[in-house]
Design an enzyme around this catalytic site. Structure first.
Site, short mmCIF file in Angstrom:
data_model
loop_
_atom_site.label_atom_id
_atom_site.label_comp_id
_atom_site.label_asym_id
_atom_site.label_seq_id
_atom_site.Cartn_x
_atom_site.Cartn_y
_atom_site.Cartn_z
N GLU A 1 0.81 -1.23 0.00
CA GLU A 1 0.00 0.00 0.00
C GLU A 1 0.84 1.28 0.00
OE1 GLU A 1 -4.13 -1.43 2.11
OE2 GLU A 1 -2.41 -1.19 3.42
N ILE B 1 -13.40 -8.21 7.65
CA ILE B 1 -14.82 -8.54 7.51
C ILE B 1 -15.00 -9.47 6.31
CG2 ILE B 1 -17.15 -7.61 7.21
CD1 ILE B 1 -15.65 -6.79 9.87
N MET C 1 -9.23 -1.33 8.35
CA MET C 1 -8.76 -1.58 9.71
C MET C 1 -7.91 -0.46 10.33
SD MET C 1 -8.05 -5.68 9.22
CE MET C 1 -7.84 -6.03 10.95
N GLU C 2 -7.82 0.69 9.64
CA GLU C 2 -6.93 1.75 10.17
C GLU C 2 -7.51 3.17 10.12
OE1 GLU C 2 -5.81 -0.30 7.56
OE2 GLU C 2 -4.86 -1.76 8.90
N ASP D 1 -12.33 -6.25 -2.21
CA ASP D 1 -13.17 -7.43 -1.95
C ASP D 1 -14.57 -6.99 -1.52
OD1 ASP D 1 -11.26 -6.96 0.60
OD2 ASP D 1 -13.25 -7.55 1.27
N1 ADE Z 1 -9.22 -4.49 3.95
C1 ADE Z 1 -9.53 -4.96 2.73
N2 ADE Z 1 -10.65 -5.70 2.77
C2 ADE Z 1 -11.07 -5.70 4.06
C3 ADE Z 1 -12.13 -6.31 4.74
N3 ADE Z 1 -13.01 -7.08 4.10
N4 ADE Z 1 -12.24 -6.11 6.08
C4 ADE Z 1 -11.33 -5.35 6.72
N5 ADE Z 1 -10.29 -4.77 6.13
C5 ADE Z 1 -10.15 -4.93 4.81
#
Ligand code: ADE
Length: 228
Positions: A11, A152, A172-173, A196
């Site tokens: 990233e 998730i 997550m950040e 995703d």
């Molecule tokens: N980063 C990329 N996809 C994610 C997901 N599904 N949950 C948390 N962080 C992510």
């Protein structure tokens, strides 16, 4: 000084490689690289995964490098029908979906002490990010970015985060960075390219998509730097 934070190597590595006259320093296990990028003074770091690492990094960029704007770049799972894989989610604000003192009567996501759920991102940075992404030929929307210390990948948690907070993506950040910026009076924006569906269905492509999405997000950050 503009701080740019990504959780994983993929990233931030493309941005780090483009810094002119880079200097580096390691603090609490994190490497900070600073110099010029797209005509701006920047400091770039790979913070590691999760809210604590992100907060440590954000605070270090503010206190040690004098960052007055923080940009978070990376990938995310989509929570919105309006954006799919390789589209962009830009923060109008952030929430911590795993902050939970509901047992003592608080709203889900309430951050005690500052007593808010949603932390607003810098409006002009958000608008510049969306318009730049669209100019580059991408689909991009602004909305709430939800962060928590969970990857998730199931439909029920996805639905909870979307329905409770009206969030457009999960990662997550971002909200940890937003929290640090809020208490420190620093502007921020979260730039996330979707990797995703956060649902556990058809996530086979994640390992491939994460690489492409991470690069796309860095390309957008570079273009934003030229416009601010
Ligand atoms: N980063 C990329 N996809 C994610 C997901 N599904 N949950 C948390 N962080 C992510």
């Amino acid at each position: 000084m503009i701080g740019i934070i990504g959780a994983m190597s993929a990233e931030v590595e493309a941005l780090k490689a483009k810094i002119e006259n880079p200097r580096t320093e390691r603090i609490s296990g994190t490497e900070f690289v600073w110099g010029r990028l797209s005509g701006k003074d920047v400091v770039v770091a790979q913070c590691g995964i999760g809210k604590v690492f992100a907060a440590i990094c954000a605070q270090t960029m503010i206190l040690r490098y004098g960052a007055t704007t923080l940009i978070n770049t990376g990938v995310a799972g989509t929570l919105s029908d309006k954006i799919g894989i390789l589209d962009f989610a830009i923060s109008s604000g952030v929430v911590q979906h795993d902050m939970d003192t509901t047992a003592i009567g608080d709203a889900p996501g309430l951050i005690s002490g500052i007593n808010i759920v949603e932390i607003p991102a810098a409006k002009s940075l958000c608008e510049t990010a969306v318009s730049t992404a669209i100019e580059q030929g991408n689909r991009a929307i602004a909305g709430i970015v939800a962060s928590g210390d969970q990857f998730i990948n199931n439909a029920s948690r996805k639905a909870f985060i979307r329905d409770t907070f009206g969030a457009i993506c999960c990662e997550m950040e971002g909200a940890a960075i937003g929290h640090v910026c809020f208490v420190g009076g620093v502007d921020f924006v979260i730039i996330r390219c979707i990797s995703d569906n956060a649902s556990g269905e058809a996530e086979m492509e994640y390992p491939e998509m994460v690489k492409i999405a991470a690069i796309k997000s860095q390309q957008l950050v570079e273009a934003i730097l030229e416009r601010i």
